[in-house]
Motif scaffolding. Structure first.
Motif, PDB file in Angstrom:
ATOM      1  N   SER A  53       0.831  -1.204   0.000  1.00 54.29           N
ATOM      2  CA  SER A  53       0.000   0.000   0.000  1.00 54.29           C
ATOM      3  C   SER A  53       0.865   1.254   0.000  1.00 54.29           C
ATOM      4  O   SER A  53       0.627   2.189  -0.772  1.00 54.29           O
ATOM      5  N   ILE A  54       1.860   1.266   0.865  1.00 54.29           N
ATOM      6  CA  ILE A  54       2.751   2.431   0.941  1.00 54.29           C
ATOM      7  C   ILE A  54       3.409   2.668  -0.411  1.00 54.29           C
ATOM      8  O   ILE A  54       3.493   3.797  -0.901  1.00 54.29           O
ATOM      9  N   LEU A  55       3.814   1.579  -1.027  1.00 52.88           N
ATOM     10  CA  LEU A  55       4.472   1.675  -2.326  1.00 52.88           C
ATOM     11  C   LEU A  55       3.579   2.388  -3.344  1.00 52.88           C
ATOM     12  O   LEU A  55       3.996   3.335  -4.011  1.00 52.88           O
ATOM     13  N   PHE A  56       2.320   1.932  -3.420  1.00 50.43           N
ATOM     14  CA  PHE A  56       1.406   2.520  -4.398  1.00 50.43           C
ATOM     15  C   PHE A  56       1.095   3.983  -4.085  1.00 50.43           C
ATOM     16  O   PHE A  56       1.080   4.834  -4.978  1.00 50.43           O
ATOM     17  N   VAL A  57       0.831   4.258  -2.802  1.00 49.83           N
ATOM     18  CA  VAL A  57       0.484   5.632  -2.431  1.00 49.83           C
ATOM     19  C   VAL A  57       1.654   6.575  -2.694  1.00 49.83           C
ATOM     20  O   VAL A  57       1.484   7.657  -3.269  1.00 49.83           O
ATOM     21  N   SER A  58       2.862   6.136  -2.330  1.00 51.85           N
ATOM     22  CA  SER A  58       3.984   7.055  -2.523  1.00 51.85           C
ATOM     23  C   SER A  58       4.310   7.222  -4.003  1.00 51.85           C
ATOM     24  O   SER A  58       4.724   8.288  -4.437  1.00 51.85           O
ATOM     25  N   TRP A  59       4.076   6.172  -4.778  1.00 51.17           N
ATOM     26  CA  TRP A  59       4.301   6.298  -6.218  1.00 51.17           C
ATOM     27  C   TRP A  59       3.322   7.316  -6.825  1.00 51.17           C
ATOM     28  O   TRP A  59       3.705   8.178  -7.619  1.00 51.17           O
ATOM     29  N   THR A  60       2.044   7.233  -6.398  1.00 57.56           N
ATOM     30  CA  THR A  60       1.065   8.209  -6.889  1.00 57.56           C
ATOM     31  C   THR A  60       1.448   9.616  -6.471  1.00 57.56           C
ATOM     32  O   THR A  60       1.385  10.561  -7.259  1.00 57.56           O
ATOM     33  N   GLN A  61       1.864   9.749  -5.220  1.00 57.79           N
ATOM     34  CA  GLN A  61       2.215  11.079  -4.731  1.00 57.79           C
ATOM     35  C   GLN A  61       3.382  11.632  -5.531  1.00 57.79           C
ATOM     36  O   GLN A  61       3.401  12.802  -5.904  1.00 57.79           O
ATOM     37  N   VAL A  88      -9.359  -1.916   5.906  1.00 59.35           N
ATOM     38  CA  VAL A  88      -9.268  -0.477   6.177  1.00 59.35           C
ATOM     39  C   VAL A  88      -8.018   0.109   5.515  1.00 59.35           C
ATOM     40  O   VAL A  88      -8.050   1.179   4.907  1.00 59.35           O
ATOM     41  N   LEU A  89      -6.934  -0.648   5.606  1.00 59.94           N
ATOM     42  CA  LEU A  89      -5.682  -0.215   4.997  1.00 59.94           C
ATOM     43  C   LEU A  89      -5.842  -0.035   3.489  1.00 59.94           C
ATOM     44  O   LEU A  89      -5.439   0.979   2.917  1.00 59.94           O
ATOM     45  N   LEU A  90      -6.457  -1.018   2.845  1.00 59.08           N
ATOM     46  CA  LEU A  90      -6.664  -0.950   1.400  1.00 59.08           C
ATOM     47  C   LEU A  90      -7.542   0.241   1.028  1.00 59.08           C
ATOM     48  O   LEU A  90      -7.222   1.013   0.123  1.00 59.08           O
ATOM     49  N   ILE A  91      -8.649   0.388   1.761  1.00 53.79           N
ATOM     50  CA  ILE A  91      -9.582   1.479   1.455  1.00 53.79           C
ATOM     51  C   ILE A  91      -8.898   2.830   1.634  1.00 53.79           C
ATOM     52  O   ILE A  91      -8.982   3.715   0.778  1.00 53.79           O
ATOM     53  N   ALA A  92      -8.171   2.968   2.742  1.00 51.51           N
ATOM     54  CA  ALA A  92      -7.486   4.238   3.004  1.00 51.51           C
ATOM     55  C   ALA A  92      -6.472   4.546   1.906  1.00 51.51           C
ATOM     56  O   ALA A  92      -6.340   5.695   1.470  1.00 51.51           O
ATOM     57  N   SER A  93      -5.780   3.505   1.422  1.00 51.97           N
ATOM     58  CA  SER A  93      -4.796   3.732   0.361  1.00 51.97           C
ATOM     59  C   SER A  93      -5.479   4.208  -0.910  1.00 51.97           C
ATOM     60  O   SER A  93      -5.025   5.166  -1.549  1.00 51.97           O
ATOM     61  N   PHE A  94      -6.569   3.545  -1.285  1.00 53.58           N
ATOM     62  CA  PHE A  94      -7.273   3.951  -2.507  1.00 53.58           C
ATOM     63  C   PHE A  94      -7.811   5.378  -2.384  1.00 53.58           C
ATOM     64  O   PHE A  94      -7.756   6.155  -3.339  1.00 53.58           O
ATOM     65  N   VAL A  95      -8.337   5.716  -1.212  1.00 50.47           N
ATOM     66  CA  VAL A  95      -8.873   7.069  -1.026  1.00 50.47           C
ATOM     67  C   VAL A  95      -7.763   8.104  -1.158  1.00 50.47           C
ATOM     68  O   VAL A  95      -7.934   9.143  -1.803  1.00 50.47           O
ATOM     69  N   LEU A 137     -14.680  19.948  -2.638  1.00 49.99           N
ATOM     70  CA  LEU A 137     -14.915  18.669  -1.960  1.00 49.99           C
ATOM     71  C   LEU A 137     -13.851  18.365  -0.927  1.00 49.99           C
ATOM     72  O   LEU A 137     -14.039  17.528  -0.053  1.00 49.99           O
ATOM     73  N   GLY A 138     -12.726  19.055  -1.088  1.00 50.46           N
ATOM     74  CA  GLY A 138     -11.519  18.848  -0.285  1.00 50.46           C
ATOM     75  C   GLY A 138     -11.651  18.015   0.977  1.00 50.46           C
ATOM     76  O   GLY A 138     -11.209  16.872   1.010  1.00 50.46           O
ATOM     77  N   ILE A 139     -12.317  18.567   1.988  1.00 47.59           N
ATOM     78  CA  ILE A 139     -12.308  17.883   3.268  1.00 47.59           C
ATOM     79  C   ILE A 139     -13.182  16.636   3.276  1.00 47.59           C
ATOM     80  O   ILE A 139     -13.084  15.816   4.181  1.00 47.59           O
ATOM     81  N   PHE A 140     -14.032  16.469   2.262  1.00 43.43           N
ATOM     82  CA  PHE A 140     -14.915  15.301   2.285  1.00 43.43           C
ATOM     83  C   PHE A 140     -14.307  14.086   1.604  1.00 43.43           C
ATOM     84  O   PHE A 140     -14.751  12.972   1.819  1.00 43.43           O
ATOM     85  N   VAL A 141     -13.304  14.312   0.780  1.00 40.75           N
ATOM     86  CA  VAL A 141     -12.682  13.179   0.096  1.00 40.75           C
ATOM     87  C   VAL A 141     -12.025  12.211   1.087  1.00 40.75           C
ATOM     88  O   VAL A 141     -12.302  11.015   1.046  1.00 40.75           O
ATOM     89  N   PRO A 142     -11.201  12.702   2.018  1.00 39.80           N
ATOM     90  CA  PRO A 142     -10.644  11.764   3.000  1.00 39.80           C
ATOM     91  C   PRO A 142     -11.721  11.047   3.804  1.00 39.80           C
ATOM     92  O   PRO A 142     -11.515   9.925   4.271  1.00 39.80           O
ATOM     93  N   LEU A 143     -12.875  11.696   3.940  1.00 42.81           N
ATOM     94  CA  LEU A 143     -13.954  11.083   4.723  1.00 42.81           C
ATOM     95  C   LEU A 143     -14.547   9.850   4.041  1.00 42.81           C
ATOM     96  O   LEU A 143     -15.304   9.110   4.664  1.00 42.81           O
ATOM     97  N   ILE A 144     -14.214   9.637   2.755  1.00 42.78           N
ATOM     98  CA  ILE A 144     -14.707   8.430   2.088  1.00 42.78           C
ATOM     99  C   ILE A 144     -14.217   7.196   2.849  1.00 42.78           C
ATOM    100  O   ILE A 144     -14.885   6.175   2.890  1.00 42.78           O
ATOM    101  N   VAL A 145     -13.050   7.312   3.458  1.00 41.86           N
ATOM    102  CA  VAL A 145     -12.515   6.190   4.248  1.00 41.86           C
ATOM    103  C   VAL A 145     -13.518   5.747   5.294  1.00 41.86           C
ATOM    104  O   VAL A 145     -13.694   4.559   5.548  1.00 41.86           O
ATOM    105  N   THR A 146     -14.186   6.752   5.901  1.00 39.91           N
ATOM    106  CA  THR A 146     -15.101   6.417   6.986  1.00 39.91           C
ATOM    107  C   THR A 146     -16.480   6.031   6.471  1.00 39.91           C
ATOM    108  O   THR A 146     -17.394   5.816   7.255  1.00 39.91           O
ATOM    109  N   ASN A 147     -16.639   6.001   5.133  1.00 34.74           N
ATOM    110  CA  ASN A 147     -17.923   5.582   4.585  1.00 34.74           C
ATOM    111  C   ASN A 147     -18.078   4.070   4.806  1.00 34.74           C
ATOM    112  O   ASN A 147     -17.456   3.257   4.131  1.00 34.74           O
ATOM    113  N   CYS A 148     -18.903   3.714   5.760  1.00 35.99           N
ATOM    114  CA  CYS A 148     -19.026   2.309   6.163  1.00 35.99           C
ATOM    115  C   CYS A 148     -19.501   1.432   5.010  1.00 35.99           C
ATOM    116  O   CYS A 148     -19.299   0.226   5.017  1.00 35.99           O
ATOM    117  N   ALA A 149     -20.154   2.059   4.019  1.00 33.96           N
ATOM    118  CA  ALA A 149     -20.656   1.275   2.894  1.00 33.96           C
ATOM    119  C   ALA A 149     -19.509   0.496   2.250  1.00 33.96           C
ATOM    120  O   ALA A 149     -19.671  -0.657   1.850  1.00 33.96           O
TER     121      ALA A 149
END
Lengths: 200, 211
Positions: A19-27, B73-80, B98-110
């Motif tokens: 995950s870190i790898l992908f995120v840092s690559w995007t950044q 959670v880790l995967l979702i947070a990374s994608f967000v 949308l700025g502050i709401f984009v990170p909040l997608i992580v907390t979208n329980c859906a």
């Protein structure tokens, strides 16, 4: 038991690393573009208040930590120069007492202490009422251009309800009052130039 | 084939995340004061849903039961985070809103709910479809609520759509009522609750009628 814990731990480790790898690559790949976007926005904002400067205004920006509007804050100052001569300062400051929290303002002041204009950078005022301080909603905030500490006189630097000359919006007095007060106080601070302007 | 239709119907109507599961209300209520914000957040959420569903599904046999939630959670947070960075670089004006709401997608329980309830038990193609349909179902409600609030609140539709569509968007913006003073209630948070409540009521009406 130990084996199961180790296995779970390894699994978490692997997923975290990937995950870190992908995120840092995007950044890494987007960083330049993001920085460019931020600069363009800032340049656009500055250009609304001051044109025909020929210096690299973003690079020459500096910060001063001072007490303004009753709080100690970091004030960002952009000097606008033509042929090496500074003719105006753009001052980014925070007024803490809006209707709904603080309002971030960019105020352009020319060296003869008249306002080149006031713009709102960020605010949380009521949508539909207080947000008429944005230029895309109303021209209200453009009336400050050309004003100074003596124009109007000090007693008149208030909204109409407080006995001054500035029109307030229907249903919202606190927001316009905040902008008027903030503009006056930043002019006052600028009047004591030594505080705001960095010695060479 | 039947399976796929069922998944689609489930996401769009029967188990709509916003109307039935009532998940992800925080961003739902916060950004729906006009259509453009709704589309923006809807697209971002859908992208994250599909990406997380597919990833979870592919690795479903490797992810052990004990650590599955932290991994999801880790995967979702990374994608967000990736979506946020992409938005910042390609749709900067939209990001500013949308700025502050984009990170909040992580907390979208859906999103977590779909990873846990569907993707961790099904093949990747079904999971992708599930994510897509759940995302579209969620987005449609966002857009509907956004349209209602924009129309009642400010009397326009598709205002500022240039944020998403560029110069094409300017022709899309419609002022429905001229000289409309606006209804503040619809723009403020209570308007979002009332609007969502009405939509849920309409859905329940149709569901009950069928039985």
């Amino acid at each position: 038991m130990i084996k199961a814990i180790l296995k779970s731990g390894m699994l978490l480790l692997v997923f975290t690393m990937v995950s870190i790898l992908f995120v840092s690559w995007t950044q890494d790949t987007t960083q330049e573009k993001i920085q460019y976007n931020e600069e363009q926005l800032l340049i656009k904002r500055l250009a609304e208040l001051v044109s025909n400067y020929d210096n690299d205004i973003l690079k020459e920006k500096y910060d001063q930590v001072l007490t303004l509007h009753g709080i100690k804050q970091t004030i960002g100052i952009y000097p606008a120069k033509r042929n090496g001569q500074t003719f105006a300062y753009l001052v980014e400051h925070t007024y803490p007492n809006g209707y709904n929290g603080s309002i971030r303002l960019l105020t352009g002041i020319s060296v003869d202490e008249t306002l080149l204009g006031v713009r709102v950078v960020a605010h949380k005022e009521t949508p539909g009422l207080g947000d008429k301080i944005e230029t895309r909603k109303s021209d209200w905030i453009k009336q400050f251009t050309g004003l100074s500490l003596s124009n109007p006189t000090q007693d008149n630097w208030k909204v109409k309800r407080d006995g001054g000359v500035f029109e307030a919006f229907t249903g919202a007095t606190i927001t316009p009052r905040a902008i008027v007060t903030a503009s006056y106080q930043v002019l006052e601070l600028f009047n004591k130039k030594s505080l705001l302007i960095k010695a060479k | 084939m039947n399976d796929y239709i069922k998944i689609a119907k489930n996401g769009l109507w029967t188990n709509n995340q916003a109307l039935v599961a009532l998940l992800g209300l925080c961003p739902l209520l916060a950004v729906t004061n006009n259509i453009v914000n709704a589309i923006g957040l809807g697209l971002a959420t859908t992208f994250v849903l599909v990406a997380s569903n597919v990833t979870v599904s592919i690795f479903r046999n490797q992810i052990s039961k004990e650590v599955r939630i932290p991994i999801f959670v880790l995967l979702i947070a990374s994608f967000v985070t990736i979506v946020e960075l992409l938005m910042q670089s390609y749709f900067y004006d939209l990001y500013l809103i949308l700025g502050i709401f984009v990170p909040l997608i992580v907390t979208n329980c859906a999103i977590l709910a779909r990873a846990e309830a569907f993707a961790s038990k099904n093949s990747w193609d079904k999971s992708a479809l599930d994510g897509l349909m759940m995302g579209i179902g969620f987005s449609l409600i966002l857009i509907l609520l956004g349209a209602m609030r924009e129309l009642i609140g400010s009397g326009t539709l598709f205002d500022q759509s240039s944020l998403i569509l560029g110069s094409l968007g300017d022709t899309l913006s419609v002022t429905v009522f001229n000289d409309y003073q606006g209804t503040l209630l619809a723009v403020l948070p209570p308007g979002a609750f009332i609007g969502l409540g009405l939509i849920v009521a309409v859905k329940n009406y149709f569901d009950l009628k069928k039985v």
